[in-house]
Design a protein around this motif. Structure first.
Motif, PDB file in Angstrom:
ATOM      1  N   VAL A   1       0.861  -1.181   0.000  1.00  0.00           N
ATOM      2  CA  VAL A   1       0.000   0.000   0.000  1.00  0.00           C
ATOM      3  C   VAL A   1       0.901   1.236   0.000  1.00  0.00           C
ATOM      4  N   GLU A   2       0.291   2.375  -0.178  1.00  0.00           N
ATOM      5  CA  GLU A   2       0.993   3.646  -0.017  1.00  0.00           C
ATOM      6  C   GLU A   2       0.706   4.137   1.391  1.00  0.00           C
ATOM      7  N   ILE A   3       1.764   4.449   2.141  1.00  0.00           N
ATOM      8  CA  ILE A   3       1.609   4.947   3.510  1.00  0.00           C
ATOM      9  C   ILE A   3       2.252   6.311   3.605  1.00  0.00           C
ATOM     10  N   ASP A   4       1.452   7.308   3.956  1.00  0.00           N
ATOM     11  CA  ASP A   4       1.925   8.691   4.092  1.00  0.00           C
ATOM     12  C   ASP A   4       2.734   9.133   2.882  1.00  0.00           C
ATOM     13  N   GLY A   5       2.233   8.798   1.691  1.00  0.00           N
ATOM     14  CA  GLY A   5       2.838   9.239   0.448  1.00  0.00           C
ATOM     15  C   GLY A   5       3.955   8.365  -0.086  1.00  0.00           C
ATOM     16  N   VAL A   6       4.346   7.331   0.646  1.00  0.00           N
ATOM     17  CA  VAL A   6       5.426   6.438   0.218  1.00  0.00           C
ATOM     18  C   VAL A   6       4.809   5.160  -0.346  1.00  0.00           C
ATOM     19  N   PRO A   7       4.987   4.896  -1.647  1.00  0.00           N
ATOM     20  CA  PRO A   7       4.390   3.703  -2.251  1.00  0.00           C
ATOM     21  C   PRO A   7       5.146   2.427  -1.908  1.00  0.00           C
ATOM     22  N   SER A   8       4.495   1.308  -2.185  1.00  0.00           N
ATOM     23  CA  SER A   8       5.090  -0.031  -2.073  1.00  0.00           C
ATOM     24  C   SER A   8       5.562  -0.377  -0.667  1.00  0.00           C
ATOM     25  N   ARG A   9       4.816   0.060   0.335  1.00  0.00           N
ATOM     26  CA  ARG A   9       5.117  -0.302   1.724  1.00  0.00           C
ATOM     27  C   ARG A   9       4.405  -1.602   2.060  1.00  0.00           C
ATOM     28  N   GLN A  10       5.090  -2.495   2.739  1.00  0.00           N
ATOM     29  CA  GLN A  10       4.471  -3.732   3.194  1.00  0.00           C
ATOM     30  C   GLN A  10       3.649  -3.419   4.441  1.00  0.00           C
ATOM     31  N   SER A  11       2.331  -3.437   4.295  1.00  0.00           N
ATOM     32  CA  SER A  11       1.460  -3.023   5.397  1.00  0.00           C
ATOM     33  C   SER A  11       1.534  -3.966   6.595  1.00  0.00           C
ATOM     34  N   CYS A  12       1.974  -5.199   6.388  1.00  0.00           N
ATOM     35  CA  CYS A  12       2.093  -6.133   7.506  1.00  0.00           C
ATOM     36  C   CYS A  12       3.334  -5.861   8.351  1.00  0.00           C
ATOM     37  N   MET A  13       4.235  -5.010   7.860  1.00  0.00           N
ATOM     38  CA  MET A  13       5.495  -4.758   8.551  1.00  0.00           C
ATOM     39  C   MET A  13       5.572  -3.364   9.175  1.00  0.00           C
ATOM     40  N   VAL A  14       4.484  -2.594   9.088  1.00  0.00           N
ATOM     41  CA  VAL A  14       4.464  -1.222   9.590  1.00  0.00           C
ATOM     42  C   VAL A  14       3.390  -1.109  10.668  1.00  0.00           C
ATOM     43  N   GLU A  15       3.757  -0.583  11.832  1.00  0.00           N
ATOM     44  CA  GLU A  15       2.784  -0.408  12.903  1.00  0.00           C
ATOM     45  C   GLU A  15       1.892   0.789  12.606  1.00  0.00           C
ATOM     46  N   VAL A  16       0.614   0.616  12.845  1.00  0.00           N
ATOM     47  CA  VAL A  16      -0.357   1.679  12.598  1.00  0.00           C
ATOM     48  C   VAL A  16      -0.141   2.820  13.593  1.00  0.00           C
ATOM     49  N   LYS A  17      -0.255   4.054  13.118  1.00  0.00           N
ATOM     50  CA  LYS A  17      -0.097   5.248  13.952  1.00  0.00           C
ATOM     51  C   LYS A  17      -1.273   6.186  13.702  1.00  0.00           C
ATOM     52  N   ALA A  18      -1.681   6.916  14.706  1.00  0.00           N
ATOM     53  CA  ALA A  18      -2.779   7.868  14.584  1.00  0.00           C
ATOM     54  C   ALA A  18      -2.492   8.868  13.475  1.00  0.00           C
ATOM     55  N   GLY A  19      -3.489   9.136  12.641  1.00  0.00           N
ATOM     56  CA  GLY A  19      -3.367  10.116  11.576  1.00  0.00           C
ATOM     57  C   GLY A  19      -2.721   9.600  10.310  1.00  0.00           C
ATOM     58  N   MET A  20      -2.279   8.369  10.317  1.00  0.00           N
ATOM     59  CA  MET A  20      -1.609   7.775   9.158  1.00  0.00           C
ATOM     60  C   MET A  20      -2.552   7.809   7.946  1.00  0.00           C
ATOM     61  N   ARG A  21      -1.990   8.124   6.788  1.00  0.00           N
ATOM     62  CA  ARG A  21      -2.768   8.133   5.544  1.00  0.00           C
ATOM     63  C   ARG A  21      -2.317   6.960   4.684  1.00  0.00           C
ATOM     64  N   VAL A  22      -3.242   6.044   4.477  1.00  0.00           N
ATOM     65  CA  VAL A  22      -2.964   4.821   3.724  1.00  0.00           C
ATOM     66  C   VAL A  22      -3.832   4.839   2.476  1.00  0.00           C
ATOM     67  N   ARG A  23      -3.238   4.480   1.355  1.00  0.00           N
ATOM     68  CA  ARG A  23      -3.978   4.386   0.090  1.00  0.00           C
ATOM     69  C   ARG A  23      -3.725   3.022  -0.520  1.00  0.00           C
ATOM     70  N   SER A  24      -4.770   2.479  -1.151  1.00  0.00           N
ATOM     71  CA  SER A  24      -4.567   1.232  -1.880  1.00  0.00           C
ATOM     72  C   SER A  24      -3.629   1.519  -3.041  1.00  0.00           C
ATOM     73  N   GLN A  25      -2.863   0.518  -3.399  1.00  0.00           N
ATOM     74  CA  GLN A  25      -1.889   0.678  -4.475  1.00  0.00           C
ATOM     75  C   GLN A  25      -2.480   0.096  -5.749  1.00  0.00           C
ATOM     76  N   GLU A  26      -2.614   0.937  -6.753  1.00  0.00           N
ATOM     77  CA  GLU A  26      -3.245   0.526  -8.002  1.00  0.00           C
ATOM     78  C   GLU A  26      -2.204   0.357  -9.095  1.00  0.00           C
ATOM     79  N   GLY A  27      -2.032  -0.859  -9.574  1.00  0.00           N
ATOM     80  CA  GLY A  27      -1.116  -1.115 -10.678  1.00  0.00           C
ATOM     81  C   GLY A  27       0.339  -0.957 -10.300  1.00  0.00           C
ATOM     82  N   ALA A  28       1.160  -0.830 -11.328  1.00  0.00           N
ATOM     83  CA  ALA A  28       2.607  -0.720 -11.139  1.00  0.00           C
ATOM     84  C   ALA A  28       2.979   0.670 -10.652  1.00  0.00           C
ATOM     85  N   ARG A  29       4.034   0.745  -9.894  1.00  0.00           N
ATOM     86  CA  ARG A  29       4.582   2.011  -9.439  1.00  0.00           C
ATOM     87  C   ARG A  29       5.582   2.489 -10.457  1.00  0.00           C
TER      88      ARG A  29
END
Length: 120
Positions: free
Chosen positions: A74-102
């Motif tokens: 997913v994209e986390i706080d503007g950074v694409p291709s983040r492994q969401s299972c490896m990042v701890e959730v934080k208040a205010g975090m902005r997550v976007r689904s990743q569509e297609g190739a980066r």
């Protein structure tokens, strides 16, 4: 001699101990369990589609939940291709689904960063 520790690798799934935090997923506010991975928190909020494959556009979601499969990108706080299972959730975090190739960075900027890294 055995050393006793209160630290455990496993945490309860009910989220009562850590409370909840608000995050944004595709601009929608979600209240999710704190202290979990982004993937686990999104699952707890009912999200089942995290990204689309670059080739067919098929929906994808976390599979292994331990960083081996890369299905949870997913994209986390503007950074694409983040492994969401490896990042701890934080208040205010902005997550976007990743569509297609980066997109890859232009080759000029890659060449320049390599030159700078090697002191040229």
């Amino acid at each position: 001699m055995t050393v006793q520790s209160n630290h455990t690798l496993f945490r309860p799934l009910n989220g009562a101990e850590a409370g909840h935090v608000d995050i944004f997923f595709n601009d929608e506010t979600l209240s999710v369990p704190a202290g979990r991975s982004v993937a686990a928190a999104l699952f707890a909020a009912g999200i089942s589609r995290f990204r689309a494959t670059p080739v067919s556009g098929a929906p994808r979601a976390p599979y292994c939940m331990m960083g081996a499969c890369f299905e949870c990108l997913v994209e986390i706080d503007g950074v694409p291709s983040r492994q969401s299972c490896m990042v701890e959730v934080k208040a205010g975090m902005r997550v976007r689904s990743q569509e297609g190739a980066r997109d890859l960075p232009p080759s000029d900027s890659v060449d320049a960063s390599l030159e700078n890294a090697h002191g040229r």
